[in-house]
Design a protein around this motif. Structure first.
Motif, PDB file in Angstrom:
ATOM      1  N   ILE A 171       0.838  -1.200   0.000  1.00 12.98           N
ATOM      2  CA  ILE A 171       0.000   0.000   0.000  1.00 12.98           C
ATOM      3  C   ILE A 171       0.875   1.254   0.000  1.00 12.98           C
ATOM      4  CG2 ILE A 171      -1.593   1.371   1.421  1.00 12.98           C
ATOM      5  CD1 ILE A 171      -2.929  -1.257   2.221  1.00 12.98           C
ATOM      6  N   ILE A 172       1.929   1.252   0.821  1.00 11.67           N
ATOM      7  CA  ILE A 172       2.836   2.392   0.862  1.00 11.67           C
ATOM      8  C   ILE A 172       3.445   2.636  -0.513  1.00 11.67           C
ATOM      9  CG2 ILE A 172       4.974   3.306   1.843  1.00 11.67           C
ATOM     10  CD1 ILE A 172       4.490   1.459   4.224  1.00 11.67           C
ATOM     11  N   ILE A 173       3.960   1.567  -1.112  1.00 13.79           N
ATOM     12  CA  ILE A 173       4.623   1.697  -2.412  1.00 13.79           C
ATOM     13  C   ILE A 173       3.654   2.187  -3.470  1.00 13.79           C
ATOM     14  CG2 ILE A 173       5.885   0.468  -4.213  1.00 13.79           C
ATOM     15  CD1 ILE A 173       7.429   0.870  -1.570  1.00 13.79           C
ATOM     16  N   LYS A 174       2.447   1.631  -3.468  1.00 15.42           N
ATOM     17  CA  LYS A 174       1.461   2.048  -4.465  1.00 15.42           C
ATOM     18  C   LYS A 174       1.102   3.519  -4.292  1.00 15.42           C
ATOM     19  CE  LYS A 174      -1.502   1.233  -7.816  1.00 15.42           C
ATOM     20  NZ  LYS A 174      -1.048   0.945  -9.174  1.00 15.42           N
ATOM     21  N   ALA A 175       0.940   3.958  -3.058  1.00 17.50           N
ATOM     22  CA  ALA A 175       0.629   5.368  -2.800  1.00 17.50           C
ATOM     23  C   ALA A 175       1.783   6.263  -3.268  1.00 17.50           C
ATOM     24  CB  ALA A 175       0.352   5.575  -1.313  1.00 17.50           C
ATOM     25  N   LYS A 176       3.024   5.867  -2.945  1.00 18.17           N
ATOM     26  CA  LYS A 176       4.195   6.631  -3.383  1.00 18.17           C
ATOM     27  C   LYS A 176       4.314   6.639  -4.910  1.00 18.17           C
ATOM     28  CE  LYS A 176       6.292   7.529   0.678  1.00 18.17           C
ATOM     29  NZ  LYS A 176       6.680   8.879   1.133  1.00 18.17           N
ATOM     30  N   TYR A 177       3.861   5.557  -5.524  1.00 15.30           N
ATOM     31  CA  TYR A 177       3.901   5.459  -6.987  1.00 15.30           C
ATOM     32  C   TYR A 177       2.970   6.494  -7.613  1.00 15.30           C
ATOM     33  CZ  TYR A 177       3.389   3.307 -11.630  1.00 15.30           C
ATOM     34  OH  TYR A 177       3.350   3.073 -12.971  1.00 15.30           O
ATOM     35  N   TYR A 178       1.734   6.553  -7.127  1.00 14.23           N
ATOM     36  CA  TYR A 178       0.805   7.576  -7.614  1.00 14.23           C
ATOM     37  C   TYR A 178       1.372   8.981  -7.380  1.00 14.23           C
ATOM     38  CZ  TYR A 178      -3.089   4.275  -8.300  1.00 14.23           C
ATOM     39  OH  TYR A 178      -3.903   3.268  -8.744  1.00 14.23           O
ATOM     40  N   TYR A 179       1.976   9.160  -6.220  1.00 15.72           N
ATOM     41  CA  TYR A 179       2.524  10.467  -5.857  1.00 15.72           C
ATOM     42  C   TYR A 179       3.661  10.848  -6.805  1.00 15.72           C
ATOM     43  CZ  TYR A 179       4.880  13.985  -2.928  1.00 15.72           C
ATOM     44  OH  TYR A 179       5.476  15.125  -2.454  1.00 15.72           O
ATOM     45  N   ALA A 180       4.546   9.901  -7.107  1.00 18.43           N
ATOM     46  CA  ALA A 180       5.665  10.183  -8.007  1.00 18.43           C
ATOM     47  C   ALA A 180       5.184  10.536  -9.409  1.00 18.43           C
ATOM     48  CB  ALA A 180       6.607   8.985  -8.063  1.00 18.43           C
ATOM     49  N   LEU A 181       4.070   9.939  -9.818  1.00 20.40           N
ATOM     50  CA  LEU A 181       3.501  10.226 -11.143  1.00 20.40           C
ATOM     51  C   LEU A 181       2.632  11.473 -11.138  1.00 20.40           C
ATOM     52  CD1 LEU A 181       2.405   6.647 -12.350  1.00 20.40           C
ATOM     53  CD2 LEU A 181       4.412   7.959 -13.066  1.00 20.40           C
ATOM     54  N   ARG A 182       2.444  12.064  -9.951  1.00 16.16           N
ATOM     55  CA  ARG A 182       1.578  13.236  -9.789  1.00 16.16           C
ATOM     56  C   ARG A 182       0.135  12.939 -10.179  1.00 16.16           C
ATOM     57  NH1 ARG A 182       4.476  15.980  -6.256  1.00 16.16           N
ATOM     58  NH2 ARG A 182       6.575  16.448  -6.978  1.00 16.16           N
ATOM     59  N   GLU A 183      -0.270  11.712  -9.965  1.00 18.06           N
ATOM     60  CA  GLU A 183      -1.657  11.326 -10.233  1.00 18.06           C
ATOM     61  C   GLU A 183      -2.454  11.514  -8.935  1.00 18.06           C
ATOM     62  OE1 GLU A 183      -1.773   7.413 -11.882  1.00 18.06           O
ATOM     63  OE2 GLU A 183      -0.322   7.882 -13.449  1.00 18.06           O
ATOM     64  N   TYR A 184      -2.778  12.762  -8.638  1.00 16.19           N
ATOM     65  CA  TYR A 184      -3.297  13.108  -7.317  1.00 16.19           C
ATOM     66  C   TYR A 184      -4.717  12.603  -7.073  1.00 16.19           C
ATOM     67  CZ  TYR A 184       0.817  16.092  -7.205  1.00 16.19           C
ATOM     68  OH  TYR A 184       2.106  16.557  -7.232  1.00 16.19           O
ATOM     69  N   HIS A 185      -5.550  12.629  -8.092  1.00 19.61           N
ATOM     70  CA  HIS A 185      -6.911  12.109  -7.903  1.00 19.61           C
ATOM     71  C   HIS A 185      -6.874  10.612  -7.598  1.00 19.61           C
ATOM     72  CE1 HIS A 185      -9.197  15.712  -8.838  1.00 19.61           C
ATOM     73  NE2 HIS A 185      -8.417  15.919  -9.902  1.00 19.61           N
ATOM     74  N   ALA A 186      -6.044   9.897  -8.353  1.00 10.27           N
ATOM     75  CA  ALA A 186      -5.913   8.454  -8.108  1.00 10.27           C
ATOM     76  C   ALA A 186      -5.322   8.196  -6.724  1.00 10.27           C
ATOM     77  CB  ALA A 186      -5.029   7.821  -9.189  1.00 10.27           C
ATOM     78  N   LEU A 187      -4.347   9.020  -6.329  1.00 15.01           N
ATOM     79  CA  LEU A 187      -3.723   8.861  -5.013  1.00 15.01           C
ATOM     80  C   LEU A 187      -4.737   9.094  -3.898  1.00 15.01           C
ATOM     81  CD1 LEU A 187      -1.409   8.560  -3.009  1.00 15.01           C
ATOM     82  CD2 LEU A 187      -0.761  10.932  -3.496  1.00 15.01           C
ATOM     83  N   LEU A 188      -5.523  10.138  -4.034  1.00 12.79           N
ATOM     84  CA  LEU A 188      -6.507  10.451  -3.001  1.00 12.79           C
ATOM     85  C   LEU A 188      -7.530   9.337  -2.863  1.00 12.79           C
ATOM     86  CD1 LEU A 188      -7.085  12.752  -1.042  1.00 12.79           C
ATOM     87  CD2 LEU A 188      -8.640  13.729  -2.735  1.00 12.79           C
ATOM     88  N   LYS A 226      -0.138   5.557   9.690  1.00 14.44           N
ATOM     89  CA  LYS A 226      -1.263   6.489   9.675  1.00 14.44           C
ATOM     90  C   LYS A 226      -0.786   7.935   9.485  1.00 14.44           C
ATOM     91  CE  LYS A 226      -3.122   4.776  13.550  1.00 14.44           C
ATOM     92  NZ  LYS A 226      -4.071   4.525  14.666  1.00 14.44           N
ATOM     93  N   ILE A 227       0.308   8.294  10.147  1.00 12.08           N
ATOM     94  CA  ILE A 227       0.832   9.656  10.000  1.00 12.08           C
ATOM     95  C   ILE A 227       1.368   9.879   8.586  1.00 12.08           C
ATOM     96  CG2 ILE A 227       2.567  11.296  10.808  1.00 12.08           C
ATOM     97  CD1 ILE A 227       2.424   9.914  13.540  1.00 12.08           C
ATOM     98  N   GLU A 228       2.125   8.894   8.057  1.00 12.95           N
ATOM     99  CA  GLU A 228       2.657   9.027   6.696  1.00 12.95           C
ATOM    100  C   GLU A 228       1.534   9.194   5.675  1.00 12.95           C
ATOM    101  OE1 GLU A 228       5.317   5.788   5.831  1.00 12.95           O
ATOM    102  OE2 GLU A 228       7.035   6.922   6.572  1.00 12.95           O
TER     103      GLU A 228
END
Length: 828
Positions: free
Chosen positions: A633-650, A666-668
């Protein structure tokens, strides 16, 4: 029948052929006879109910392929069942490497109607959709309408009307049997059978036995088809072969070498081979195994009560041994369960649990839960294996309750070395369970259970098993879920006592884990000097005692520490050491954990395209343990973040919010969500979310989750300081703003050194001309149907091209592909 051969000859010119008809229509026999004389490399996959378990289906699929191409089958085994799109792409590449351009290939999936597992059906459907690009035809045999969609594919359908005998074919068949019958009898026989091949064949056999008695044969057929099977098929073979056929109806695998083992009589096997010219019991040269027609098989199964328990037990035991030796593990387990040989099941699970898909684990848990009390008592590893399964599945409350019941039972028995070892293992499992429950209970008493484990282990001279080197700790060492002040320290104190007990009892198990927890806490407090000190101590202890996963996580934190220091040389040393773990065969999850750590590093540097494909795919809870799922889950979230896919990340963070229970996680997630909201220009939501993260981190002064977000956190906190409505203390915002700015500068230094060392700036993504055309159309906003029309391609061709573009660019959707392509100047 020449008509059928001609029909199939035309049909296999299509990528897909469906043969849909009920039992007794000779689907398998017709296709088999045709392919036997057809110039094609044929792979015949015989499906069964057990193939609804993904792991069993993959065993079946790869074993069948190994009969024709062992190297490719080995590649498929290494890939594993393709649960994700990226895994399927790997499979497809390997499959293409196998197919030679000047050869015709046929893949037969027989009895597809038996499959109802959505994942297996999805794989089959995707596999079929790729046939139009290859010199491959897939033939699907099913009793009912197909459980998959083939709309949009080029296919030829053959059904019951095609397979029925015509009156003319019936007359020719009877003529071949040298029966002289009138036109009236042929018409009446056709009316009775309606051209059903199974009935026609049985009538033909009956006439051979009683020439000239056509009326009697017809009457027999009309009265009882089951009786006819028994009278005409089983009556024609010896009594001992009949009994043997009933025995083998107990099992699914009828490979020739297994038949020899079961028969233990060469003459009996020869007799079976001699009758295999009939379509209802035949030897399949593709599978090198016997196949029995379903209707005959049903008749044989109804006779299984004639077998003695000894015969049944012997059949299942031999079949289980054969399946185990031939790597049909799921079938071996099923057969061992039939005869109550749970020790074999327990041994296999105990040594392979970390590699098991969740669906397989649940299946085995069901088998073990039905085991006899004697098995639980007499098999030393049985109780702890079942507990480990429940822990693996995240069933912590059930695991702990079960462990208490087991301990009450075994502590009440007379003390023996065996019982002491069982009790010690139960206390260890209970301790692990309590440790994993800590995020929800805020109770850190797990060391008490490890102390009891040490006590009972010390009563005997036990050797440490290899599995003691495998202790998966998850993405965080801390299992604290509360933000209560002092909880972290309580956890670490209990962990220190635990490590002392576990290390003594199990030859060094968990060594270094307490130092790593201290280093982790200092890291999240942004005390980098103290964090590095304890992480290095943990690394030394874990290396000495071969605690591979603790070493893996120590290297992970060294990478994060070195990033915060801007020290690329130390990162290189850590990643080199990380990769050397891939040679440690006892570290069974080494590839997974190495992939995840390297993925975190590449994402931190801004290179999402270089992470392992399986981590780019949607998070699949069924593919791994709950602990592994947290890291993914962490990696997938960071992946969306690196791609700047913010809607998908949210959307992803929102959908997985309830799955994270550890405070650090939870904090991260909250901090990441805050910068995501700000990038989407939702300032109020961003400030609210940031305050929630701040409040969770405040009591323990955890600042690193914010600092590691670098320039994005600097921008967010800078904006928050200018907003009079922001309820976060300015002093904290100023501190995070400065420290995240410093982190961003040091990260930039590492990024520059990384580029120079790896020449990443020189690497070019190579897209074919067709891929470039499709990419350009995607950039212009065209849909897949529009792209297909634009280039005169099928929709499935476009889908595959888009998938290959994603794979090459390291993207998961159109937006990500265009973003990466733009950065790399691929779009003019």
């Amino acid at each position: 029948r020449p008509r059928l051969s001609k029909l199939l000859e035309e049909a296999v010119k299509n990528p897909v052929v469906t043969v849909v008809a009920g039992a007794g229509y000779g689907k398998t026999f017709a296709v088999y006879n045709f392919l036997r004389n057809h110039d094609a490399v044929t792979t015949w996959l015989q499906l069964s109910d057990r193939d609804n378990l993904c792991s069993r289906f993959w065993e079946n699929y790869t074993h069948t392929l190994s009969l024709y191409n062992e190297p490719v089958a080995k590649k498929f085994r290494e890939i594993g069942f393709p649960e994700t799109d990226s895994d399927f792409e790997k499979f497809l590449v390997a499959a293409r490497d196998w197919l030679l351009p000047n050869k015709k290939y046929v893949l037969v999936l027989d009895d597809l109607h038996l499959i109802n597992n959505a994942d297996v059906l999805r794989f089959i459907e995707k596999r079929i959709s790729t046939t139009m690009f290859l010199n491959l035809t897939v033939i699907l045999l099913s009793r009912t309408e197909l459980p998959i969609s083939i709309s949009g594919m080029l296919f030829k359908r053959i059904d019951e009307s095609d397979l029925r005998f015509t009156e003319r074919e019936l007359a020719e068949y009877l003529h071949l049997l040298r029966h002289t019958v009138s036109t009236e009898i042929i018409a009446n026989t056709y009316q009775d059978t309606e051209g059903w091949p199974f009935a026609v064949n049985l009538l033909g056999m009956s006439l051979e036995r009683s020439p000239g008695h056509t009326t009697a044969a017809r009457t027999t057929f009309r009265r009882n088809i089951s009786k006819l099977i028994e009278n005409e098929i089983l009556a024609s073979i010896s009594e001992r072969l009949q009994r043997f056929l009933v025995r083998i109806s107990l099992i699914d695998h009828l490979a020739l070498d297994l038949i020899h083992m079961l028969a233990n009589d060469a003459e009996l096997v020869s007799e079976m081979l001699n009758i295999s010219s009939y379509f209802y019991i035949r030897f399949d040269t593709y599978l090198h195994a016997f196949l029995i027609h379903p209707l005959v098989l049903d008749c044989l199964r109804k006779k299984q009560n004639m077998l003695t328990e000894e015969e049944k037990h012997g059949t299942y035991s031999i079949a289980a041994k054969w399946c185990r030796e031939n790597d049909y593990f799921m079938d071996a387990i099923a057969y061992y369960e039939k005869v109550g040989e749970y020790e074999e099941i327990v041994h296999y699970v105990f040594n392979n649990l970390h590699n098991m898909p969740i669906t397989t684990t649940r299946f085995i848990m069901g088998l073990l839960e039905n085991a006899s009390a004697e098995s639980v008592r007499d098999i030393v590893l049985f109780p702890v294996t079942l507990l480990r399964i429940k822990i693996h599945l995240g069933m912590l409350d059930e695991a702990f309750d079960l462990s208490k019941r087991y301990m009450e039972h075994f502590t009440a028995l007379p003390e023996t070395p065996s019982n002491n070892r069982i009790i010690a293992s139960l206390y260890a499992a209970s301790g692990i369970t309590r440790l994993l429950m800590a995020p929800h209970t805020d109770c850190y008493d797990f060391d008490v259970y490890f102390a009891k484990q040490d006590e009972y282990f010390s009563r005997g001279n036990y050797e440490t098993t290899d599995t003691a080197t495998v202790h998966y700790v998850g993405p965080w060492i801390s299992k604290v879920g509360t933000d209560r002040y002092g909880a972290m320290e309580e956890y670490i104190e209990s962990l220190s006592r635990t490590v002392r007990h576990a290390s003594h009892a199990m030859g060094g198990r968990m060594s270094g884990m307490d130092d790593l927890a201290k280093g982790e806490l200092f890291f999240f407090k942004n005390d980098i000097k103290m964090a590095e000190r304890f992480v290095m101590q943990a690394l030394a202890s874990a290396t000495e005692k071969k605690q591979y996963d603790i070493k893996n996580k120590a290297l992970y934190y060294l990478i994060r520490i070195s990033l915060a220091q801007g020290n690329f040389a130390k990162i290189e040393q850590a990643t080199d050491e990380l990769k050397t773990q891939l040679t440690e065969k006892k570290y069974v999850i080494r590839y997974i954990t190495c992939d995840t750590v390297m993925a975190w590093y590449n994402l931190a540097l801004g290179y999402p395209q270089y992470i392992a494909d399986w981590l780019k795919a949607d998070c699949a809870p069924n593919s791994s343990s709950k602990l592994m799922g947290s890291f993914k889950i962490i990696i997938k979230a960071k992946y969306y973040y690196a791609l700047r896919e913010y809607h998908a990340l949210l959307a992803f963070l929102t959908g997985n919010r309830d799955r994270e229970s550890i405070l650090f996680g939870k904090i991260e997630s909250k901090a990441l969500e805050a910068v995501c909201q700000y990038q989407l220009k939702n300032k109020d939501d961003a400030f609210t979310t940031l305050r929630e993260a701040y409040e969770m981190a405040l009591s323990n002064n955890l600042t690193m989750p914010f600092i590691e977000l670098g320039k994005d956190m600097r921008t967010l906190t800078g904006s928050a300081m200018l907003d009079s409505n922001c309820a976060i203390p300015r002093e904290w915002l100023e501190t995070i703003n400065k420290k995240s700015s410093t982190y961003a500068k040091r990260l930039a230094i590492v990024q520059l050194e990384y580029k120079k060392a790896n020449h990443f700036g020189d690497k070019i993504v190579e897209l074919s001309d067709r891929e470039m055309e499709v990419l350009a159309d995607l950039h212009q906003g065209l849909s897949r149907p529009e792209i297909a029309s634009n280039h005169n391609l099928s929709i499935n061709t476009v889908k595959l091209i888009v998938s290959m573009i994603y794979s090459k660019l390291g993207a998961s959707n159109v937006a990500g592909a265009i973003h990466i392509a733009t950065e790399r100047n691929l779009l003019k």
